[in-house]
Design an enzyme around this catalytic site. Sequence first.
Site, PDB file in Angstrom:
ATOM      1  N   GLU A  68      37.157 -33.478  33.751  1.00 12.18           N
ATOM      2  CA  GLU A  68      38.434 -34.083  33.378  1.00 12.18           C
ATOM      3  C   GLU A  68      38.533 -35.541  33.836  1.00 12.18           C
ATOM      4  O   GLU A  68      38.972 -36.412  33.093  1.00 12.18           O
ATOM      5  CB  GLU A  68      39.591 -33.303  34.016  1.00 12.18           C
ATOM      6  CG  GLU A  68      39.729 -31.854  33.600  1.00 12.18           C
ATOM      7  CD  GLU A  68      40.587 -31.667  32.373  1.00 12.18           C
ATOM      8  OE1 GLU A  68      40.961 -32.672  31.746  1.00 12.18           O
ATOM      9  OE2 GLU A  68      40.877 -30.509  32.034  1.00 12.18           O
ATOM     10  N   SER A 124      47.365 -31.644  28.706  1.00 15.72           N
ATOM     11  CA  SER A 124      47.729 -32.641  29.713  1.00 15.72           C
ATOM     12  C   SER A 124      49.225 -32.509  30.018  1.00 15.72           C
ATOM     13  O   SER A 124      49.680 -31.430  30.388  1.00 15.72           O
ATOM     14  CB  SER A 124      47.346 -34.037  29.219  1.00 15.72           C
ATOM     15  OG  SER A 124      47.389 -34.976  30.259  1.00 15.72           O
ATOM     16  N   HIS A 173      38.575 -35.633  29.864  1.00 17.22           N
ATOM     17  CA  HIS A 173      39.943 -35.173  29.584  1.00 17.22           C
ATOM     18  C   HIS A 173      40.285 -35.407  28.118  1.00 17.22           C
ATOM     19  O   HIS A 173      40.320 -36.539  27.648  1.00 17.22           O
ATOM     20  CB  HIS A 173      40.900 -35.949  30.496  1.00 17.22           C
ATOM     21  CG  HIS A 173      42.322 -35.510  30.444  1.00 17.22           C
ATOM     22  ND1 HIS A 173      42.732 -34.244  30.791  1.00 17.22           N
ATOM     23  CD2 HIS A 173      43.459 -36.189  30.106  1.00 17.22           C
ATOM     24  CE1 HIS A 173      44.050 -34.157  30.677  1.00 17.22           C
ATOM     25  NE2 HIS A 173      44.510 -35.323  30.253  1.00 17.22           N
TER      26      HIS A 173
END
Length: 509
Positions: free
Chosen positions: A337, A210, A428
């Site tokens: 995600e 991320s 995610h």
Amino acid sequence: MPRWPYLLCFLLICGLAQAQSLYLHSPQGPLRGGVNEALGVGYFLGIPYAQAERWKAPLPASGWTAVREARYFGNACPQRGVFTTRLGGYLPPQSEDCLNLNVWMPLAAPPAGGWSVMVWIHGGSFTGGGSGEPVYDGSRLAAGGAVVVSLNYRLGPLGWLTLPALQAEDPQGSVGNYGLLDQLEALRWVQRNIRAFGGNPQNVTVFGQSAGGMSVCDLLASPKSGGLIHKAIVMSGGCTFVRKLEEDFTFGAEWAQAMGCPGADLACLRQVPLSQMYPPEGSVLANVVQRVEAGGFERSPWKPHLDGAVLDKVPLQALKEGRAAGIPLLAGGTQQELWGELLSAPGDWTSFEVRAEKVLAGKGKAARALYQRLYPERPREAWAYFQTERTLLCPSLEAARVQGEWALSYGYLVSYRSSVFPDLGSFHGIELPLLFGTQNTWPAQAIFLSAQAYEDSLPISRELQRRWLEFARVGEPGWLPYDSGKLLEMGSELKITDNPYQERCGLFR
């Protein structure tokens, strides 16, 4: 370099180990760490690598002579929290004195030259998180044959504020990249110190997820990172998430006003208490700050900046031009995600096209045609995939495609779903507990609640760790490079598959 110095160091450490303690003399000074006997791993936590005044470049931390306690995580950097902490995840106490790192090392004689080194950069939208989150425990990766380092860096306004006055007072004209400067200083610490832990400073892999993956892109692109990185892994990140100074100088002034410092008075700002800078959620001040910071992650000013010193080009462009030539790259993301987009997704294709046009000017019709062909009669699901691929998955794969012109580059896709909560999709960050082998830490534990779910995850976790460790060791994870059209897919098992995203990612290029 001969092997005996490392072996001698190892024997001395083992000879001094007692009652779950491990002693090591680092270049900074002596450390008292801990031992994970089950895994054969030693650890040293909360080691200070730098010190920094507010909105100043970090300086290397000073040394010490007495034995320093290093069995507990150091302070986390000030923040308003991240999703995992809102679910009850642990985060150490917060303080501006937070520039510390952690080291996990195998308790075995290193190979010639030393163990490969893996430096982890946590995510959290550049505003939250920390290296002390239990999901990031480096023990199992270290047990596989690497020295693992994780680090804290400044977040939110302390990490990324831009003001002309701050730029003017910096000798190099740098501004808005304090968190990135911290990461660079941590990598310099690795070069100075990691041999004492059995690591090879000439074989350093930087990996992150991320905002951590985006940071890896920034580090590869920075003119200040030469010689610090030898391999890189971008997980659900991308190389375009940087801001221009001119678009954030105005914001910085507005934020300073909200802090009670009109005119962006630096002396005033350096006295603002943390409780005001990071107000509790739901408070009146938090609502004021939230209005100033409004816009969601993509528009957030709390990001690295193109300041001409730490970052002089959009990282993707720098990679295209060969800034990171010779550095192998592994990049990818999860299949879903942003699966939460289903909750607010358009219910028809006309609305899909309208929304797509807003974020892809001039390509709304093309996006509708492509996703309607891929997901007929499913516009809501198509929107969640569109947002996933536009925002995180394709930017990560694009880094692999671009870097493939200059070095070996590999792609992967996570399609793993929890058997306990399959409707959450391959969301995610779902691969993080698998990579670190921390399925039993909260809140990751929730998706492995059943005994069967946990048992089923173990072979996937072990194989994922093996691939990442092999990449860190030799720069090749065991499948064909990205330009072959192949990806590693992590689902209920790991397998090599054809890349299904080349057309879709071309839409966003």
